[in-house]
Design a protein around this motif. Sequence first.
Motif, mmCIF file in Angstrom:
data_model
loop_
_atom_site.group_PDB
_atom_site.id
_atom_site.type_symbol
_atom_site.label_atom_id
_atom_site.label_comp_id
_atom_site.label_asym_id
_atom_site.label_seq_id
_atom_site.Cartn_x
_atom_site.Cartn_y
_atom_site.Cartn_z
ATOM 1 N N LEU A 62 22.244 -87.884 -15.761
ATOM 2 C CA LEU A 62 21.183 -87.592 -14.794
ATOM 3 C C LEU A 62 20.326 -86.421 -15.255
ATOM 4 C CD1 LEU A 62 19.879 -88.384 -12.155
ATOM 5 C CD2 LEU A 62 21.506 -86.885 -10.955
ATOM 6 N N ARG A 63 20.893 -85.489 -15.998
ATOM 7 C CA ARG A 63 20.099 -84.396 -16.559
ATOM 8 C C ARG A 63 19.021 -84.952 -17.497
ATOM 9 N NH1 ARG A 63 22.559 -79.378 -15.713
ATOM 10 N NH2 ARG A 63 24.714 -79.546 -14.984
ATOM 11 N N GLN A 64 19.404 -85.917 -18.319
ATOM 12 C CA GLN A 64 18.431 -86.533 -19.227
ATOM 13 C C GLN A 64 17.374 -87.304 -18.450
ATOM 14 O OE1 GLN A 64 20.129 -88.705 -22.513
ATOM 15 N NE2 GLN A 64 21.864 -87.299 -22.705
ATOM 16 N N VAL A 65 17.804 -88.032 -17.453
ATOM 17 C CA VAL A 65 16.867 -88.812 -16.646
ATOM 18 C C VAL A 65 15.884 -87.886 -15.921
ATOM 19 C CG1 VAL A 65 16.698 -90.281 -14.594
ATOM 20 C CG2 VAL A 65 18.379 -90.809 -16.377
ATOM 21 N N ALA A 66 16.372 -86.758 -15.419
ATOM 22 C CA ALA A 66 15.503 -85.836 -14.684
ATOM 23 C C ALA A 66 14.403 -85.275 -15.577
ATOM 24 C CB ALA A 66 16.335 -84.695 -14.097
ATOM 25 N N VAL A 67 14.715 -85.010 -16.847
ATOM 26 C CA VAL A 67 13.694 -84.526 -17.783
ATOM 27 C C VAL A 67 12.594 -85.568 -17.928
ATOM 28 C CG1 VAL A 67 13.247 -83.931 -20.193
ATOM 29 C CG2 VAL A 67 15.242 -82.980 -19.023
ATOM 30 N N ARG A 73 11.102 -80.271 -19.452
ATOM 31 C CA ARG A 73 12.308 -80.057 -20.250
ATOM 32 C C ARG A 73 13.292 -79.141 -19.537
ATOM 33 N NH1 ARG A 73 9.805 -78.567 -26.053
ATOM 34 N NH2 ARG A 73 8.263 -77.614 -24.673
ATOM 35 N N ALA A 74 12.762 -78.193 -18.767
ATOM 36 C CA ALA A 74 13.613 -77.238 -18.073
ATOM 37 C C ALA A 74 14.395 -77.865 -16.928
ATOM 38 C CB ALA A 74 12.769 -76.073 -17.538
ATOM 39 N N ALA A 75 14.061 -79.087 -16.551
ATOM 40 C CA ALA A 75 14.751 -79.724 -15.433
ATOM 41 C C ALA A 75 16.244 -79.872 -15.698
ATOM 42 C CB ALA A 75 14.136 -81.090 -15.144
ATOM 43 N N ALA A 76 16.635 -80.033 -16.952
ATOM 44 C CA ALA A 76 18.049 -80.248 -17.278
ATOM 45 C C ALA A 76 18.906 -79.050 -16.898
ATOM 46 C CB ALA A 76 18.199 -80.546 -18.765
ATOM 47 N N THR A 77 18.324 -77.853 -16.881
ATOM 48 C CA THR A 77 19.093 -76.644 -16.587
ATOM 49 C C THR A 77 18.557 -75.885 -15.379
ATOM 50 O OG1 THR A 77 17.744 -75.435 -18.207
ATOM 51 C CG2 THR A 77 19.825 -76.359 -18.993
ATOM 52 N N ASP A 78 17.675 -76.491 -14.627
ATOM 53 C CA ASP A 78 17.061 -75.820 -13.479
ATOM 54 C C ASP A 78 18.108 -75.608 -12.377
ATOM 55 O OD1 ASP A 78 15.561 -75.033 -11.273
ATOM 56 O OD2 ASP A 78 13.870 -76.307 -11.803
ATOM 57 N N PRO A 79 18.352 -74.363 -11.972
ATOM 58 C CA PRO A 79 19.336 -74.114 -10.913
ATOM 59 C C PRO A 79 19.027 -74.856 -9.620
ATOM 60 C CG PRO A 79 18.728 -72.057 -12.002
ATOM 61 C CD PRO A 79 17.777 -73.106 -12.501
ATOM 62 N N ALA A 80 17.749 -75.117 -9.365
ATOM 63 C CA ALA A 80 17.378 -75.819 -8.135
ATOM 64 C C ALA A 80 17.928 -77.234 -8.099
ATOM 65 C CB ALA A 80 15.852 -75.843 -7.998
ATOM 66 N N LEU A 81 18.257 -77.778 -9.283
ATOM 67 C CA LEU A 81 18.762 -79.143 -9.346
ATOM 68 C C LEU A 81 20.279 -79.217 -9.479
ATOM 69 C CD1 LEU A 81 16.049 -80.799 -11.616
ATOM 70 C CD2 LEU A 81 16.417 -81.127 -9.172
ATOM 71 N N ALA A 82 20.946 -78.076 -9.459
ATOM 72 C CA ALA A 82 22.406 -78.081 -9.575
ATOM 73 C C ALA A 82 23.072 -78.948 -8.506
ATOM 74 C CB ALA A 82 22.936 -76.646 -9.520
ATOM 75 N N PRO A 83 22.650 -78.895 -7.228
ATOM 76 C CA PRO A 83 23.279 -79.765 -6.230
ATOM 77 C C PRO A 83 23.060 -81.253 -6.509
ATOM 78 C CG PRO A 83 22.072 -77.982 -5.173
ATOM 79 C CD PRO A 83 21.672 -77.959 -6.615
ATOM 80 N N VAL A 84 21.911 -81.596 -7.100
ATOM 81 C CA VAL A 84 21.631 -82.991 -7.434
ATOM 82 C C VAL A 84 22.579 -83.464 -8.529
ATOM 83 C CG1 VAL A 84 19.892 -84.620 -8.290
ATOM 84 C CG2 VAL A 84 19.218 -82.741 -6.764
ATOM 85 N N TYR A 85 22.772 -82.645 -9.556
ATOM 86 C CA TYR A 85 23.667 -83.034 -10.642
ATOM 87 C C TYR A 85 25.118 -83.086 -10.171
ATOM 88 C CZ TYR A 85 19.541 -82.003 -13.442
ATOM 89 O OH TYR A 85 18.263 -82.000 -13.959
ATOM 90 N N ALA A 86 25.477 -82.199 -9.257
ATOM 91 C CA ALA A 86 26.841 -82.207 -8.731
ATOM 92 C C ALA A 86 27.130 -83.492 -7.964
ATOM 93 C CB ALA A 86 27.064 -80.989 -7.831
ATOM 94 N N ASP A 87 26.089 -84.121 -7.453
ATOM 95 C CA ASP A 87 26.226 -85.358 -6.668
ATOM 96 C C ASP A 87 25.760 -86.574 -7.447
ATOM 97 O OD1 ASP A 87 27.069 -86.552 -4.307
ATOM 98 O OD2 ASP A 87 25.097 -86.443 -3.373
ATOM 99 N N ALA A 88 25.700 -86.442 -8.792
ATOM 100 C CA ALA A 88 25.114 -87.500 -9.618
ATOM 101 C C ALA A 88 25.820 -88.838 -9.480
ATOM 102 C CB ALA A 88 25.123 -87.071 -11.090
#
Length: 204
Positions: A62-67, A73-88
Amino acid sequence: MRTLTFPLVPTPARLWLAAWLVWAFAAVPGPACAATVEWLYSATVPGDVTEAGRAQAAAEALRQVAVRVTGRRAAATDPALAPVYADARRFAQTFQPAAAGQVTVGFESGAVDAALARAGQPVWSRERPVTLVLLVVDRPPARVLAGGPDSEDRRAVERAALARGLPLAWPGALDAATAQSAIEHVLAGRVDALREFAGRYGAE
């Protein structure tokens, strides 16, 4: 038309590299100016299809898809998206074995778009401009126009484009004089000449 340069990962044959990317819009208005990218919402990552491995594989994919979907490019490590990746795992639809030790994870596009939008991220549609690539590589004693089907230089560009969700077009086989002319235009930054060159491939 926009002409861009970007750095690439070095390859053994590369001493110096300049890549000019021409946003290649067809010379007609409307949807025909773009290509539909079908592979935005799946990614192949290390992992397996066991239930234990799916959550981790889904988060990495999902990190790759979000980019690709956000264009950031920063989407893969953006803290704002941490909850999204946790629920991937919740957004994943399919898990398919790929090469040894890898799995391809497919996501439900609508759910991913909605989650990214709720997190304040831009969402780029599947309709994207096709990019015509003129790739000049320094291979002493000459600089050459690279990008043949079996070229590692071309594969490096295509890997970068895959990561960003960009559809590419490459010029066909060129005679020596035409290739040399293209090289000179690229190195001199002659935008008008590059625009004329792009026109040969149906670009504006």
